[in-house]
Design a protein around this motif. Sequence first.
Motif, PDB file in Angstrom:
ATOM      1  N   ALA A 153      -5.673   8.088   9.202  1.00 36.51           N
ATOM      2  CA  ALA A 153      -6.528   7.672  10.313  1.00 36.51           C
ATOM      3  C   ALA A 153      -7.874   7.172   9.813  1.00 36.51           C
ATOM      4  O   ALA A 153      -8.450   6.226  10.371  1.00 36.51           O
ATOM      5  N   GLY A 154      -8.389   7.807   8.731  1.00 37.25           N
ATOM      6  CA  GLY A 154      -9.649   7.343   8.164  1.00 37.25           C
ATOM      7  C   GLY A 154      -9.550   5.938   7.598  1.00 37.25           C
ATOM      8  O   GLY A 154     -10.436   5.097   7.834  1.00 37.25           O
ATOM      9  N   PHE A 155      -8.468   5.657   6.867  1.00 31.21           N
ATOM     10  CA  PHE A 155      -8.284   4.301   6.340  1.00 31.21           C
ATOM     11  C   PHE A 155      -8.059   3.296   7.475  1.00 31.21           C
ATOM     12  O   PHE A 155      -8.503   2.148   7.395  1.00 31.21           O
ATOM     13  N   TRP A 156      -7.360   3.715   8.500  1.00 31.92           N
ATOM     14  CA  TRP A 156      -7.134   2.842   9.666  1.00 31.92           C
ATOM     15  C   TRP A 156      -8.455   2.461  10.324  1.00 31.92           C
ATOM     16  O   TRP A 156      -8.629   1.352  10.824  1.00 31.92           O
ATOM     17  N   TRP A 157      -9.399   3.393  10.307  1.00 29.50           N
ATOM     18  CA  TRP A 157     -10.703   3.158  10.914  1.00 29.50           C
ATOM     19  C   TRP A 157     -11.619   2.340  10.000  1.00 29.50           C
ATOM     20  O   TRP A 157     -12.347   1.446  10.461  1.00 29.50           O
ATOM     21  N   LEU A 158     -11.563   2.602   8.677  1.00 32.86           N
ATOM     22  CA  LEU A 158     -12.548   2.023   7.769  1.00 32.86           C
ATOM     23  C   LEU A 158     -12.096   0.738   7.096  1.00 32.86           C
ATOM     24  O   LEU A 158     -12.937  -0.093   6.738  1.00 32.86           O
ATOM     25  N   GLU A 159     -10.794   0.584   6.887  1.00 39.58           N
ATOM     26  CA  GLU A 159     -10.299  -0.522   6.072  1.00 39.58           C
ATOM     27  C   GLU A 159      -9.761  -1.656   6.954  1.00 39.58           C
ATOM     28  O   GLU A 159      -8.832  -1.445   7.740  1.00 39.58           O
TER      29      GLU A 159
ATOM     30  N   VAL B 228      -5.172  -2.309  -0.862  1.00 41.59           N
ATOM     31  CA  VAL B 228      -6.224  -1.647  -1.628  1.00 41.59           C
ATOM     32  C   VAL B 228      -7.486  -1.577  -0.776  1.00 41.59           C
ATOM     33  O   VAL B 228      -7.689  -2.413   0.112  1.00 41.59           O
ATOM     34  N   PRO B 229      -8.356  -0.589  -1.015  1.00 39.97           N
ATOM     35  CA  PRO B 229      -9.640  -0.544  -0.297  1.00 39.97           C
ATOM     36  C   PRO B 229     -10.496  -1.760  -0.668  1.00 39.97           C
ATOM     37  O   PRO B 229     -10.621  -2.115  -1.845  1.00 39.97           O
ATOM     38  N   SER B 230     -11.103  -2.377   0.339  1.00 40.52           N
ATOM     39  CA  SER B 230     -11.868  -3.596   0.102  1.00 40.52           C
ATOM     40  C   SER B 230     -13.321  -3.491   0.528  1.00 40.52           C
ATOM     41  O   SER B 230     -14.119  -4.352   0.151  1.00 40.52           O
ATOM     42  N   THR B 231     -13.685  -2.482   1.298  1.00 41.03           N
ATOM     43  CA  THR B 231     -15.067  -2.328   1.749  1.00 41.03           C
ATOM     44  C   THR B 231     -15.712  -1.147   1.029  1.00 41.03           C
ATOM     45  O   THR B 231     -15.013  -0.236   0.557  1.00 41.03           O
ATOM     46  N   PRO B 232     -17.041  -1.122   0.917  1.00 44.88           N
ATOM     47  CA  PRO B 232     -17.698   0.031   0.266  1.00 44.88           C
ATOM     48  C   PRO B 232     -17.375   1.356   0.939  1.00 44.88           C
ATOM     49  O   PRO B 232     -17.189   2.373   0.260  1.00 44.88           O
ATOM     50  N   ALA B 233     -17.295   1.359   2.263  1.00 40.87           N
ATOM     51  CA  ALA B 233     -17.001   2.610   2.972  1.00 40.87           C
ATOM     52  C   ALA B 233     -15.599   3.121   2.633  1.00 40.87           C
ATOM     53  O   ALA B 233     -15.403   4.315   2.370  1.00 40.87           O
ATOM     54  N   SER B 234     -14.599   2.220   2.630  1.00 43.37           N
ATOM     55  CA  SER B 234     -13.233   2.652   2.318  1.00 43.37           C
ATOM     56  C   SER B 234     -13.095   3.027   0.850  1.00 43.37           C
ATOM     57  O   SER B 234     -12.289   3.904   0.505  1.00 43.37           O
ATOM     58  N   LYS B 235     -13.876   2.398  -0.032  1.00 40.90           N
ATOM     59  CA  LYS B 235     -13.824   2.776  -1.447  1.00 40.90           C
ATOM     60  C   LYS B 235     -14.394   4.172  -1.654  1.00 40.90           C
ATOM     61  O   LYS B 235     -13.839   4.969  -2.425  1.00 40.90           O
ATOM     62  N   ILE B 236     -15.496   4.477  -0.979  1.00 42.84           N
ATOM     63  CA  ILE B 236     -16.044   5.838  -1.060  1.00 42.84           C
ATOM     64  C   ILE B 236     -15.057   6.838  -0.478  1.00 42.84           C
ATOM     65  O   ILE B 236     -14.836   7.928  -1.023  1.00 42.84           O
ATOM     66  N   PHE B 237     -14.428   6.457   0.629  1.00 44.26           N
ATOM     67  CA  PHE B 237     -13.452   7.350   1.258  1.00 44.26           C
ATOM     68  C   PHE B 237     -12.256   7.590   0.348  1.00 44.26           C
ATOM     69  O   PHE B 237     -11.707   8.701   0.304  1.00 44.26           O
ATOM     70  N   SER B 238     -11.838   6.562  -0.403  1.00 45.38           N
ATOM     71  CA  SER B 238     -10.687   6.720  -1.299  1.00 45.38           C
ATOM     72  C   SER B 238     -10.966   7.726  -2.405  1.00 45.38           C
ATOM     73  O   SER B 238     -10.042   8.392  -2.884  1.00 45.38           O
ATOM     74  N   VAL B 239     -12.245   7.843  -2.820  1.00 39.27           N
ATOM     75  CA  VAL B 239     -12.581   8.839  -3.845  1.00 39.27           C
ATOM     76  C   VAL B 239     -12.282  10.241  -3.331  1.00 39.27           C
ATOM     77  O   VAL B 239     -11.651  11.065  -4.021  1.00 39.27           O
ATOM     78  N   PHE B 240     -12.695  10.531  -2.106  1.00 41.01           N
ATOM     79  CA  PHE B 240     -12.441  11.857  -1.537  1.00 41.01           C
ATOM     80  C   PHE B 240     -10.957  12.058  -1.234  1.00 41.01           C
ATOM     81  O   PHE B 240     -10.449  13.184  -1.339  1.00 41.01           O
TER      82      PHE B 240
END
Length: 261
Positions: free
Chosen positions: A136-142, A168-180
């Motif tokens: 759901a987080g990726f759906w919202w951010l990516e 793949v994550p393409s935005t700064p927010a989704s990239k930060i989210f992918s770390v967690f």
Amino acid sequence: MPSRLPRHWLLLCSLVATIPAFYLELLSPGGSSPVATAAYLIAALTVVLSGRRQHQHVHARQPRLRRVLTRLLIGGLVAAALLPPSSTSAPALVLRSLTAVLTLMHMVWCLRHLLARDSLPALLGTALGVLLLCGAGFWWLEPLTPTLADGLWLAFTTAATVGYGDVVPSTPASKIFSVFVVLLGFGILSLVTASIAAMWVETTERQVERDILQDLHAEIGRLRTELRATHAELQALQRRLPPTPAPAPTIAPDDQPSGNS
């Protein structure tokens, strides 16, 4: 214990709420979000109250590292609520990211009872819940995941560190989210794998213990049979032996007849 469960889950829910608060504040058009600020302050207050209740009801003191991390978490949550927006301040973004890491560590500590013996169903349920939340987080951010199914697929490939490369994550927010997602998902998947391996090892150990107990019972049965046979032989020998003559009565010196009578 039943009265402790509502407080336990209240603490967990307040910590979980800080994760969307992080991205609400980061993606807010105005640069700040009252909802995110309230979520950070409520989480800090809940952690403080939870620590006081544990100090009152638990006689054993917490480890020093645990106390230090809890204080750092409280300070980080308060600072995250008061600092300027992350979109305009790099230090604020770094501090909020570190606070998010401490939040995840505290959440794992709250869920430590799931690591108990025979906890595979609870771990599988936790892994499924984490996968749904991350999807759901990726759906919202990516932007590249227009559907929830795409978000779930990206969450699974990220958590499992597969990295097929189709999404793949393409935005700064989704990239930060992918770390967690990697940190949390990899940890949960490792726990599930370890629990399955422990279940197989435990099954083998139980079989070995069962075999050892069977051998011990058989050996004890043979020893009992031999003892009964030995006891029967002793009784037979006692019956064959002649009776022992009774000893002659002894006469005390005072009872002997005198020669002058």
